[in-house]
Design a protein around this motif. Structure first.
Motif, PDB file in Angstrom:
ATOM      1  N   GLN A 191       0.842  -1.203   0.000  1.00  0.00           N
ATOM      2  CA  GLN A 191       0.000   0.000   0.000  1.00  0.00           C
ATOM      3  C   GLN A 191       0.870   1.243   0.000  1.00  0.00           C
ATOM      4  O   GLN A 191       0.585   2.212  -0.698  1.00  0.00           O
ATOM      5  N   ALA A 195       0.995   4.003  -2.920  1.00  0.00           N
ATOM      6  CA  ALA A 195       0.702   5.405  -2.625  1.00  0.00           C
ATOM      7  C   ALA A 195       1.848   6.301  -3.064  1.00  0.00           C
ATOM      8  O   ALA A 195       1.634   7.375  -3.631  1.00  0.00           O
ATOM      9  N   HIS A 198      -2.481  12.656   0.318  1.00  0.00           N
ATOM     10  CA  HIS A 198      -3.357  12.289   1.438  1.00  0.00           C
ATOM     11  C   HIS A 198      -3.400  10.767   1.598  1.00  0.00           C
ATOM     12  O   HIS A 198      -3.333  10.248   2.719  1.00  0.00           O
ATOM     13  N   THR A 199      -3.501  10.057   0.499  1.00  0.00           N
ATOM     14  CA  THR A 199      -3.518   8.591   0.547  1.00  0.00           C
ATOM     15  C   THR A 199      -2.209   8.059   1.108  1.00  0.00           C
ATOM     16  O   THR A 199      -2.196   7.110   1.898  1.00  0.00           O
ATOM     17  N   LYS A 236      -0.213   9.625   3.243  1.00  0.00           N
ATOM     18  CA  LYS A 236      -0.209   9.886   4.691  1.00  0.00           C
ATOM     19  C   LYS A 236      -1.032   8.844   5.431  1.00  0.00           C
ATOM     20  O   LYS A 236      -0.670   8.413   6.520  1.00  0.00           O
ATOM     21  N   ARG A 237      -2.158   8.452   4.854  1.00  0.00           N
ATOM     22  CA  ARG A 237      -3.023   7.468   5.518  1.00  0.00           C
ATOM     23  C   ARG A 237      -2.426   6.066   5.462  1.00  0.00           C
ATOM     24  O   ARG A 237      -2.802   5.206   6.240  1.00  0.00           O
ATOM     25  N   ALA A 238      -1.502   5.818   4.530  1.00  0.00           N
ATOM     26  CA  ALA A 238      -0.881   4.497   4.408  1.00  0.00           C
ATOM     27  C   ALA A 238       0.227   4.306   5.440  1.00  0.00           C
ATOM     28  O   ALA A 238       0.669   3.196   5.678  1.00  0.00           O
ATOM     29  N   THR A 239       0.664   5.393   6.054  1.00  0.00           N
ATOM     30  CA  THR A 239       1.724   5.321   7.045  1.00  0.00           C
ATOM     31  C   THR A 239       1.112   5.286   8.436  1.00  0.00           C
ATOM     32  O   THR A 239       0.328   6.150   8.791  1.00  0.00           O
ATOM     33  N   LEU A 240       1.479   4.275   9.212  1.00  0.00           N
ATOM     34  CA  LEU A 240       0.979   4.131  10.574  1.00  0.00           C
ATOM     35  C   LEU A 240       1.887   4.910  11.512  1.00  0.00           C
ATOM     36  O   LEU A 240       3.090   4.682  11.558  1.00  0.00           O
ATOM     37  N   ARG A 241       1.294   5.865  12.239  1.00  0.00           N
ATOM     38  CA  ARG A 241       2.061   6.690  13.175  1.00  0.00           C
ATOM     39  C   ARG A 241       1.471   6.532  14.574  1.00  0.00           C
ATOM     40  O   ARG A 241       0.270   6.591  14.755  1.00  0.00           O
TER      41      ARG A 241
END
Length: 184
Positions: A3, A7, A56-57, A59-64
């Motif tokens: 993912q 992205a 944006h996609t 950023k959402r694919a990265t788990l923080r």
């Protein structure tokens, strides 16, 4: 990971599309009709929206994590959909510790935030650990059949080698008397 790579690829493609549209607009601005200019501006705007969507996609694919800590449990594999009934991973903040204790309904009225607490850790009987009452639950938890309130105790910094989930006992100081006469 797949993912994340997808992205990142979408971001690069959107950026290339935006750059191409900008180059086309620059060429049109050099000597084109108003219709050609409007079409070029629309293409640039569309490419910028595509770029924002791809970023944006990404950023959402990265788990923080919301805190710094240590991952103690992972309940999923790469590429797998996160589980719905448990956390995908467990993160522990091992810089501060707290204890949650049940206090009987007869005693809870004597407690207030800020009260001193002496703590003994079963695995570290010689450790000097203290804390203070942080919060007192406004509602009782009658899960065990006894009406009790959850009281959270924040532990003070200590040199003791504390670990999460160690067994401990807390003694909350209700009243201290000094200069009193003791009679055996």
């Amino acid at each position: 990971r797949a993912q994340l790579r997808a992205a990142q690829s979408n971001v690069a493609a959107a950026a290339a599309q935006r750059d191409a549209a900008q180059a086309q607009l620059d060429q049109l601005l050099a000597g084109s009709s108003e219709e050609d200019i409007a079409e070029g501006e629309a293409q640039v705007a569309q490419a910028e929206v595509a770029l924002q969507l791809a970023e944006h996609t990404l950023k959402r694919a990265t788990l923080r994590a919301p805190i710094a800590g240590v991952v103690t449990e992972i309940n999923m594999s790469p590429g797998e959909t996160p589980p719905t009934r448990e956390a995908p991973l467990v993160l522990v903040d091992n810089t501060t510790f707290h204890i949650t204790v049940d206090v009987d309904e007869l005693d809870v009225s004597q407690l207030e935030p800020g009260q001193a607490v002496d703590i003994t850790v079963e695995a570290l009987p010689d450790a000097d650990v203290s804390g203070t009452v942080s919060t007192i639950s406004p509602v009782a938890s009658g899960e065990t059949g006894i009406v009790a309130y959850d009281v959270v105790i924040d532990l003070a910094a200590t040199e003791a080698p504390l670990r999460a989930d160690m067994s401990a006992n807390a003694t909350i100081l209700i009243e201290a008397l000094s200069d009193v006469l003791q009679i055996p």
